[in-house]
Design a protein around this motif. Sequence first.
Motif: not given
Length: 444
Positions: A272-279, A281-286
Amino acid sequence: MTQAKRKIRFGTFGSGFPNGAGGWRAPDARADGAVHFESYKRVAQTAERGLFDFAFIADSAYITKDSIPYFLSRFEPTTILSALSVVTSNIGLVGTYTTSFSEPFTTARILASLDKLSGGRAGWNAVTSALEGLGRNHSHERLHPHATRYRIANEYIDIVKGLWDSWEDDAFVRNKETGQYADFDKMHTLDHKGEFFSVQGPLNVERSEQGRPIVFQAGGSEEGIDLAARTADGVYSRHSDPVRATKYANELRGKAVAYGRKPHDVLIFPTITPIIADSKEEADFKYQQLIEGVSIEEALKVLSRFFSFFNFAQFPLDEPLPELGDIGKDSFKSTAELYLKMAKEENLTLRQLALRVATPRGDYVGTATEVADKVQQLFETGVIDGYIIGGGLEDFVNQVIPILQNRGIYRYEYESTTLRGNLGLEYPVNRYTALRSQKTLLSA
């Protein structure tokens, strides 16, 4: 007596920069990370800080101008893993070595040496090789047909395991007073003569603290699953969605049982390639930024590698793929079939498929808690044993690992100094020691 709660396990890519098409351009990556030791060291030590079981080195001995940067100039596995063994203490060190264009004695010796050097932390990602040009780099006109590669692999892995049993655990006496260095009654020649190889032995490296290196395999084809079920300790899987993961696990474990093994003798690790953010929406943006950082030309190169560098640029980008016939059948067969099936089921255009392959998203995008929830959910179904973290390692270690620890499904410290011990796998008793014990019991 209550049974200990099952714990999740993790591995990661031990590369000097993210191994995607544009990994070398990432803001926190060195552009020359593939040949920069400190970059590898940082990854290995970060994973060890996160109590990961292993880091593995993907490898290829054939490149073209269409190869992604990850493969163009990089260390071969033995060199970098030997160096990493000195700057780490617990994490397993897994190298990729082919069964198609190398000698089993040489591979057995290399891996046994790494295993002894690292104190029992070595592993072998056994691959059959899937790029046509590999043959031409090794005095062959072409790649062996897919079925032949797996016949070779079965014999090859049996030989390597046999050579790893050349010496029984207590064979090296090293008694200075008596002058006895080794008990030669506990040294054994293999004397193998098979369809593809003839190997006498014995191996000139003794067994390590874990007995022998851990064997990983990644084949998803029928032949690949059969090979893994018979010979592997762990498998790298491409299936992290529940439906496909369950189907794969059932087939693999069913075959393992048919070979006289226990269902969980073969550990399953999807990537898996996790993309982690505070929300979310922010993770989707990343993730969207990640996609935009990869050109369609680079994405097509990534896709083409799984089809022996087939020229996908000849097709319209914004139309579904045409029928490709047998393209890919002798390359990365199971992966190529998976991508073609994905494109057909989801009616993806060539552009969409290439970007999906080059920048895999999956369901592991969101806050640390959301990613932890997803990780735990699939793990607790029992169909997998852990994950390969393919990107975002620092965020995962810093943010997700503490959540999994608090939930009681991840370790707070290593259980062992060996890779085998940390994976919870049984110690492999030397075949000759086992035979001697059986004879003793029968004569008693």
